[in-house]
Design an enzyme around this catalytic site. Structure first.
Site, PDB file in Angstrom:
ATOM      1  N   SER A 130      27.734 222.585  59.936  1.00 43.62           N
ATOM      2  CA  SER A 130      28.816 221.596  59.905  1.00 43.62           C
ATOM      3  C   SER A 130      28.676 220.625  58.747  1.00 43.62           C
ATOM      4  CB  SER A 130      28.855 220.803  61.209  1.00 43.62           C
ATOM      5  OG  SER A 130      29.882 219.838  61.135  1.00 43.62           O
ATOM      6  N   LYS A 184      27.768 224.718  68.286  1.00 38.39           N
ATOM      7  CA  LYS A 184      28.732 224.407  67.209  1.00 38.39           C
ATOM      8  C   LYS A 184      30.160 224.416  67.740  1.00 38.39           C
ATOM      9  CE  LYS A 184      30.292 223.550  63.065  1.00 38.39           C
ATOM     10  NZ  LYS A 184      31.547 224.112  62.810  1.00 38.39           N
TER      11      LYS A 184
HETATM   12  C1  6PG Z   1      32.624 221.561  60.507  1.00 32.10           C
HETATM   13  C2  6PG Z   1      34.031 221.935  60.936  1.00 32.10           C
HETATM   14  C3  6PG Z   1      34.464 223.265  60.450  1.00 32.10           C
HETATM   15  C4  6PG Z   1      35.848 223.680  60.941  1.00 32.10           C
HETATM   16  C5  6PG Z   1      36.961 222.840  60.458  1.00 32.10           C
HETATM   17  C6  6PG Z   1      38.362 223.383  60.715  1.00 32.10           C
HETATM   18  O1  6PG Z   1      31.859 221.266  61.409  1.00 32.10           O
HETATM   19  O2  6PG Z   1      32.328 221.547  59.310  1.00 32.10           O
HETATM   20  O3  6PG Z   1      34.073 221.954  62.334  1.00 32.10           O
HETATM   21  O4  6PG Z   1      33.518 224.203  60.890  1.00 32.10           O
HETATM   22  O5  6PG Z   1      36.074 224.971  60.520  1.00 32.10           O
HETATM   23  O6  6PG Z   1      36.860 221.574  60.993  1.00 32.10           O
HETATM   24  O7  6PG Z   1      38.629 223.595  62.066  1.00 32.10           O
HETATM   25  P1  6PG Z   1      40.140 223.760  62.531  1.00 32.10           P
HETATM   26  O8  6PG Z   1      40.852 224.571  61.476  1.00 32.10           O
HETATM   27  O9  6PG Z   1      40.115 224.483  63.834  1.00 32.10           O
HETATM   28  O10 6PG Z   1      40.711 222.380  62.624  1.00 32.10           O
END
Ligand code: 6PG
Length: 469
Positions: A130, A184
């Site tokens: 993340s 996650k």
């Molecule tokens: C992170 C985010 C990432 C995620 C985006 C988009 O922790 O860096 O969670 O992994 O892919 O936030 O998620 P959505 O397209 O579902 O909003």
């Protein structure tokens, strides 16, 4: 060049390129692989020294370049492509090699892949990463799950590249099988909740408080220096200050109000339902993205119904209450996510340490927040704690902010401003902290029409009543 590089990475898109450069910055040699020649060349150029970072389109050259046991991370889109990459690598690997899926894979896919690869002598990790592109480059929070023994081989690299909170790495071994992907997934569910809440409060302060984008920017920026300090509050403040390149206005006002999603928030909600754990702040955040997508219908419906004009408020007092309510609802979102993790840990045999999870979320990830230091302490103080609301260290924080939340939710309801995240958070709190709920009536109804039986408060046993007699 054979068998010398410390770390391999397949998928040199934005995340992959940034992650591999981060590995190289931390003194490890790394080799990338992608079918796209342009991406391969771009990495070689950006890496500068091919002895430290190199890349190829050829899977054979790639695998042969890595030291054993090979540590190969996949940063490719979740889904079928992960299986395709695994199948293409398999004939080239040796027993004991390690594959790490760094994408947002669904946890049951990770379980399936882990079992399949174990049968072939390959260690498989699902590791949530993340922090977006910047996090991948400068230090993400990493959530790995898989074999504890095999983790020892990747540990030094992950600890070096991860974000640090007061010097402590934001990565730790989380548990077997899909523990990393599961954690996650719930991280992302909480992320959805916090995003929904920050956007509702922005809407409320704008419509009821009459705050301009500049004032909102200052408000969020100030909050970010206090107990609401968090990545999402920080970027909300920055977004509110962003001018539009294409018009004279502010960019936020020009952005279409239809939110997209890739599925991790929805999975969190769906799985919470399967487990029987309530996460209404996360559920409504998913539903709001769905409602937002119905833009054309919303426009038609808006024309059919009247909406009250917001009544005047005391601006300064309203901002203070908004800060309290946002803090309250943030706590509810984390409490629900942690509760889900506690239950999933038992259900799936992850043996999760919730204090360690909160700890590795304190920096690097999207839901990083000052509050996570308190959450870490609460779970460290009591490792049997299932819900944050049961921690004595949170009673005052919640008690001190619930009244403002009630006021704002009531204001939103009376004035036609939707505050679904806030009101679901409040309802969750009110229900979770109620000794007695009206579900006795539901049990009676079930027994009335379907002889489903009920239990009693005053004695043990299972009862049925012939209601119609
Ligand atoms: C992170 C985010 C990432 C995620 C985006 C988009 O922790 O860096 O969670 O992994 O892919 O936030 O998620 P959505 O397209 O579902 O909003």
């Amino acid at each position: 060049m054979a068998n010398t590089y410390d770390f391999g990475l397949v998928g040199l898109g934005v995340m992959g390129r940034n992650f591999i450069l981060n590995v190289a910055d931390n003194g490890f040699t790394a080799f990338g692989n992608d079918l796209d020649e342009e991406k391969v060349n771009a990495l070689i150029e950006e890496g500068g020294d091919a002895e430290k970072v190199n890349a190829t389109t050829d899977a054979k050259v790639f695998v042969a370049a890595l030291s054993k046991p090979r540590k190969i991370m996949l940063l490719v889109p979740a889904g079928k492509i992960v299986d395709v990459v695994i199948e293409s690598l398999l004939p080239l690997l040796d027993e004991g090699d390690i594959i790490i899926d760094g994408g947002n894979s669904f946890f049951t896919d990770t379980d399936r892949r882990e079992a399949y690869l174990k049968g072939k002598g390959i260690n498989f990790f699902g590791a949530g990463v993340s922090g977006g592109a910047k996090g991948a480059r400068k230090g993400p929070s990493i959530m790995p799950g898989g074999s504890r023994e095999a983790y020892q081989h990747v540990k030094p690299i992950f600890e070096a590249v991860s974000a640090k909170y007061k010097g402590e790495p934001c990565v730790t071994y989380l548990g077997p099988k899909s523990a990393g992907n599961y954690v996650k997934m719930v991280h992302n569910g909480i992320e959805y909740g916090l995003m929904q809440l920050t956007s509702e409060i922005y809407d409320l302060l704008k419509k009821a408080g009459g705050l301009s984008n500049q004032e909102l920017h200052q408000t969020y920026s100030k909050w970010n220096k206090g107990r609401l300090q968090s990545f999402l509050v920080e970027i909300t403040s920055e977004i509110l200050a962003q001018k539009d390149d294409l018009t004279d206005g502010d960019l936020v006002d020009a952005i279409l109000d239809k939110a997209k999603q890739k599925g991790t928030g929805k999975w969190t909600s769906q799985n919470a339902m399967d487990l029987g754990i309530p996460v209404p702040t996360i559920d409504i955040a998913v539903s709001m993205r769905e409602i937002s997508a119905l833009k054309e219908e919303r426009i038609k419906a808006d024309e059919l119904y009247d909406r009250p004009s917001p009544t005047a408020v005391d601006k300064a007092g309203f901002i203070t209450k908004a800060e309290e309510a946002l803090y309250f609802a943030f706590i509810m979102a984390y409490a629900q996510g942690m509760h889900q993790l506690a239950d999933a840990s038992k259900e799936y045999g992850y043996d999760l340490d919730l204090g360690e999870i909160a700890k590795i979320w304190r920096a690097g990830c999207i839901i990083r927040a000052g509050l996570l230091a308190d959450i870490t302490e609460a779970f460290k103080a009591d490792d049997t704690l299932s819900n944050l609301l049961l921690s004595s260290s949170f009673v005052e924080k919640v008690q001190g902010t619930v009244d403002a939340t009630r006021e704002l939710v009531a204001y939103g309801a009376t004035n036609g401003i939707p505050l679904p995240g806030l009101s679901n958070s409040l309802t969750y709190f009110d229900a979770y902290t109620s000794q007695r709920l009206p579900l006795n009536m539901i049990q009676a109804q079930r027994d009335y029409f379907g002889s489903h039986t009920y239990e009693r408060l005053d004695r043990g046993g299972i009862f049925h009543t012939e209601w119609e007699d």
